[in-house]
Design a protein around this motif. Structure first.
Motif, PDB file in Angstrom:
ATOM      1  N   GLY A 112      -7.742  -2.973   8.636  1.00 14.39           N
ATOM      2  CA  GLY A 112      -8.030  -2.118   7.483  1.00 14.39           C
ATOM      3  C   GLY A 112      -7.639  -0.677   7.714  1.00 14.39           C
ATOM      4  N   TRP A 113      -7.783  -0.223   8.966  1.00 13.75           N
ATOM      5  CA  TRP A 113      -7.379   1.149   9.286  1.00 13.75           C
ATOM      6  C   TRP A 113      -5.865   1.315   9.197  1.00 13.75           C
ATOM      7  CZ3 TRP A 113     -10.749   4.956   9.443  1.00 13.75           C
ATOM      8  CH2 TRP A 113     -12.083   4.656   9.716  1.00 13.75           C
ATOM      9  N   LEU A 114      -5.121   0.247   9.472  1.00 16.05           N
ATOM     10  CA  LEU A 114      -3.672   0.316   9.325  1.00 16.05           C
ATOM     11  C   LEU A 114      -3.273   0.502   7.860  1.00 16.05           C
ATOM     12  CD1 LEU A 114      -1.947  -2.285  11.675  1.00 16.05           C
ATOM     13  CD2 LEU A 114      -2.083   0.195  11.906  1.00 16.05           C
ATOM     14  N   ILE A 115      -3.956  -0.208   6.975  1.00 11.43           N
ATOM     15  CA  ILE A 115      -3.679  -0.050   5.547  1.00 11.43           C
ATOM     16  C   ILE A 115      -3.989   1.387   5.119  1.00 11.43           C
ATOM     17  CG2 ILE A 115      -4.328  -0.805   3.234  1.00 11.43           C
ATOM     18  CD1 ILE A 115      -4.875  -3.561   4.384  1.00 11.43           C
ATOM     19  N   ALA A 116      -5.104   1.927   5.603  1.00 10.81           N
ATOM     20  CA  ALA A 116      -5.440   3.321   5.294  1.00 10.81           C
ATOM     21  C   ALA A 116      -4.368   4.276   5.822  1.00 10.81           C
ATOM     22  CB  ALA A 116      -6.809   3.675   5.879  1.00 10.81           C
ATOM     23  N   LEU A 168       0.405   7.781   4.874  1.00  8.05           N
ATOM     24  CA  LEU A 168       1.840   8.009   5.050  1.00  8.05           C
ATOM     25  C   LEU A 168       2.553   8.024   3.706  1.00  8.05           C
ATOM     26  CD1 LEU A 168       2.566   5.777   8.178  1.00  8.05           C
ATOM     27  CD2 LEU A 168       2.615   8.271   8.067  1.00  8.05           C
ATOM     28  N   GLY A 169       2.178   7.128   2.806  1.00 13.11           N
ATOM     29  CA  GLY A 169       2.792   7.127   1.482  1.00 13.11           C
ATOM     30  C   GLY A 169       2.511   8.409   0.730  1.00 13.11           C
ATOM     31  N   GLN A 224      12.025   0.285  -9.123  1.00  8.97           N
ATOM     32  CA  GLN A 224      12.297  -0.160  -7.756  1.00  8.97           C
ATOM     33  C   GLN A 224      11.005  -0.361  -6.974  1.00  8.97           C
ATOM     34  OE1 GLN A 224      15.518   1.885  -5.807  1.00  8.97           O
ATOM     35  NE2 GLN A 224      14.613   1.602  -3.792  1.00  8.97           N
ATOM     36  N   TYR A 225      10.059   0.572  -7.109  1.00  9.26           N
ATOM     37  CA  TYR A 225       8.786   0.421  -6.414  1.00  9.26           C
ATOM     38  C   TYR A 225       8.026  -0.802  -6.917  1.00  9.26           C
ATOM     39  CZ  TYR A 225       8.834   4.918  -3.974  1.00  9.26           C
ATOM     40  OH  TYR A 225       9.122   5.949  -3.136  1.00  9.26           O
ATOM     41  N   THR A 226       8.084  -1.031  -8.244  1.00  7.72           N
ATOM     42  CA  THR A 226       7.414  -2.207  -8.794  1.00  7.72           C
ATOM     43  C   THR A 226       7.996  -3.486  -8.201  1.00  7.72           C
ATOM     44  OG1 THR A 226       7.011  -1.018 -10.867  1.00  7.72           O
ATOM     45  CG2 THR A 226       6.838  -3.417 -10.931  1.00  7.72           C
ATOM     46  N   SER A 227       9.311  -3.513  -8.035  1.00  9.21           N
ATOM     47  CA  SER A 227       9.960  -4.669  -7.428  1.00  9.21           C
ATOM     48  C   SER A 227       9.534  -4.839  -5.979  1.00  9.21           C
ATOM     49  CB  SER A 227      11.480  -4.513  -7.509  1.00  9.21           C
ATOM     50  OG  SER A 227      11.909  -4.528  -8.855  1.00  9.21           O
ATOM     51  N   ALA A 228       9.378  -3.734  -5.259  1.00  4.05           N
ATOM     52  CA  ALA A 228       8.934  -3.825  -3.864  1.00  4.05           C
ATOM     53  C   ALA A 228       7.554  -4.450  -3.771  1.00  4.05           C
ATOM     54  CB  ALA A 228       8.936  -2.437  -3.232  1.00  4.05           C
ATOM     55  N   MET A 229       6.656  -4.058  -4.675  1.00  6.45           N
ATOM     56  CA  MET A 229       5.313  -4.632  -4.656  1.00  6.45           C
ATOM     57  C   MET A 229       5.339  -6.100  -5.066  1.00  6.45           C
ATOM     58  SD  MET A 229       2.935  -1.472  -5.990  1.00  6.45           S
ATOM     59  CE  MET A 229       4.051  -0.849  -7.268  1.00  6.45           C
ATOM     60  N   SER A 266       0.831  -1.210   0.000  1.00  9.21           N
ATOM     61  CA  SER A 266       0.000   0.000   0.000  1.00  9.21           C
ATOM     62  C   SER A 266       0.862   1.256   0.000  1.00  9.21           C
ATOM     63  CB  SER A 266      -0.943   0.000   1.206  1.00  9.21           C
ATOM     64  OG  SER A 266      -0.222  -0.089   2.420  1.00  9.21           O
ATOM     65  N   LEU A 267       1.938   1.261   0.797  1.00  7.55           N
ATOM     66  CA  LEU A 267       2.808   2.437   0.826  1.00  7.55           C
ATOM     67  C   LEU A 267       3.589   2.584  -0.474  1.00  7.55           C
ATOM     68  CD1 LEU A 267       4.677   4.080   3.640  1.00  7.55           C
ATOM     69  CD2 LEU A 267       6.066   3.376   1.709  1.00  7.55           C
ATOM     70  N   TYR A 268       4.087   1.466  -1.009  1.00  5.73           N
ATOM     71  CA  TYR A 268       4.866   1.554  -2.239  1.00  5.73           C
ATOM     72  C   TYR A 268       4.006   1.982  -3.416  1.00  5.73           C
ATOM     73  CZ  TYR A 268       8.920  -0.554  -0.015  1.00  5.73           C
ATOM     74  OH  TYR A 268       9.996  -0.797   0.797  1.00  5.73           O
ATOM     75  N   LEU A 269       2.802   1.441  -3.511  1.00 10.12           N
ATOM     76  CA  LEU A 269       1.927   1.815  -4.612  1.00 10.12           C
ATOM     77  C   LEU A 269       1.551   3.287  -4.528  1.00 10.12           C
ATOM     78  CD1 LEU A 269       0.284   1.011  -7.065  1.00 10.12           C
ATOM     79  CD2 LEU A 269      -1.578   0.307  -5.540  1.00 10.12           C
TER      80      LEU A 269
END
Length: 449
Positions: free
Chosen positions: A113-117, A122-123, A395-400, A67-70
């Motif tokens: 779910g709130w953590l993902i939000a 943060l992202g 790099q972000y794509t690799s992280a996901m 979620s943060l990387y995307l």
């Protein structure tokens, strides 16, 4: 603290190179620049504790990573465009406000779910800092009539690098002392501190503050031989948004000469490298806690050689004259680290685990600087900023992709068998990377003097 103190000392001493780029400008920018890379790695040693509290395994907690990387992958170019059109100061301050909101939401999240939000917030908020900082540096260049000094760019890059490298250890410490919610809560004082110095010190936005490009001046922008430019791409550190003039290779073709496929190979090489690194970063930390029985803090200490090796070798890589040797070495060391993990069990000696950690950290430093230098050498001179952004996208794509591999290899719990499957994947990636690097003729030219 060294990075934050350097501009202050230069300003106080009246040193000419930092004139116009002193502590009042750089301190808030440096504080903002650490937030995204810190949040991208700090969560690594808190995933097991989060999963335990909410009854989910690695396949569920992987959403906290992706979620943060995307969000960051989409948010950084958007924030850069907004900084150019609305003013970088406004976007920088707004981003810090969103970081505070995300930190508070994660601290008091009642459900997973709130953590993902919270990670999405943060992202988004941390994505504003670096492009806004680059826009402010361009605006300062226009005001002073000369480009930003290379040491200034270096400090900005090293601040992000250091925070990313120390993230897992800090996350383990916070989880062990305050619980995993401390990983979210720490964003609030950091963002408030950045706001406290940004409000009185950052210059007010002028009309179209950063759309005219870099300020005039005889000196070139940061080149591949500079620590700042070479380390601006380590994970997870934001790409440089402004146009950068690459240095001419010594005894090789001009930066615009290599064909486009050479640049595409660099993106592929960078993506494969970080796919292996992210798999090790997150998978190794979870295995240490769930299969080895380490606490969050102990896992962070075992991961510390990875952090230190990455930071140290990024500086070493910035001073390397060639590209092929450090990139080939990086691929070989990734394979060696995978070889240790593919046989690791709960009874593996601690020394072997520390060595494995370092073997994944050294390639991170060497590959980040080497591939960044390759981008500067291979991209057209007027598109180096865009090329660096695409490298960051790889790099972000690799992280996901790494989060998906973790869920596939580990399932609901990180076990020895799961680690062996993951290490087999990283080993295969490393061998493929070794072949691609060794056969890439574009890496034969020296790119640094």
């Amino acid at each position: 603290m060294k990075a934050l103190g350097a501009p202050l000392r230069a300003r106080d001493s009246g040193a000419a190179p930092d004139r116009g780029f002193g502590a009042r400008l750089m301190t808030p920018l440096l504080l903002g620049a650490v937030l995204n890379p810190l949040n991208s790695t700090m969560i690594a040693t808190g995933l097991v504790a989060v999963g335990r509290d909410f009854g989910t395994g690695p396949s569920g907690t992987a959403w906290l990573l992706s979620s943060l990387y995307l969000t960051s992958a989409v948010g950084q170019p958007v924030m850069g465009r907004l900084a150019d059109s609305l003013g970088p100061r406004h976007i920088f301050l707004a981003g810090l406000g969103v970081v505070c909101a995300g930190g508070l939401l994660g601290t008091f999240a009642p459900a997973f779910g709130w953590l993902i939000a919270a990670r999405v917030l943060l992202g988004l908020g941390t994505s504003a800092a670096y492009p806004a900082a680059m826009a402010m540096l361009r605006a300062e260049s226009l005001r002073t009539g000369r480009p930003a000094p290379r040491p200034v760019m270096g400090r900005l890059s090293l601040a992000a690098l250091g925070s990313a490298a120390l993230g897992p250890t800090l996350g383990g410490l916070l989880t062990a002392t305050t619980g995993w919610r401390g990983i979210f809560a720490v964003n609030v004082p950091l963002a408030l501190l950045a706001l406290a110095v940004a409000l009185p010190w950052l210059p007010h936005d002028r009309r179209h503050p950063a759309t005219a490009g870099p300020g005039p001046g005889p000196g070139p922008g940061p080149g591949p031989d500079d620590t700042g430019a070479a380390t601006g791409d380590t994970g997870p550190v934001q790409p440089q948004q402004g146009p950068v003039r690459p240095q001419q290779p010594s005894g090789g073709p001009s930066p615009a000469a290599p064909p486009r496929d050479a640049l595409l190979r660099t993106y592929l090489r960078h993506g494969l490298t970080y796919l292996a690194i992210y798999c090790a970063l997150y998978g190794y930390a979870q295995w240490l806690e769930e299969a080895r029985g380490c606490t969050s803090f102990q896992a962070g200490l075992v991961m510390l050689p990875m952090s230190l090796a990455a930071a140290g070798c990024s500086l070493l890589g910035a001073r390397t004259k060639g590209l092929r040797a450090p990139l080939t070495t990086a691929a070989a060391l990734l394979a060696a680290g995978s070889g240790i993990l593919v046989t690791a069990t709960g009874g593996t000696p601690l020394a072997a685990l520390l060595i494995a950690s370092a073997l994944f950290g050294i390639p991170q430093g060497l590959a980040s600087t080497g591939n960044q230098a390759a981008v500067y050498a291979q991209a057209p001179p007027d598109r180096v900023g865009s090329a660096a952004g695409l490298q960051r996208t790889a790099q972000y794509t690799s992280a996901m992709a790494a989060t998906g591999l973790l869920a596939l290899c580990f399932g609901q719990r990180a076990s020895d068998a799961g680690l062996h499957r993951l290490a087999a994947v990283t080993g295969a990636l490393s061998l493929l990377l070794l072949v691609l690097t060794a056969t890439d003729r574009a890496l034969r030219a020296r790119t640094r003097t």
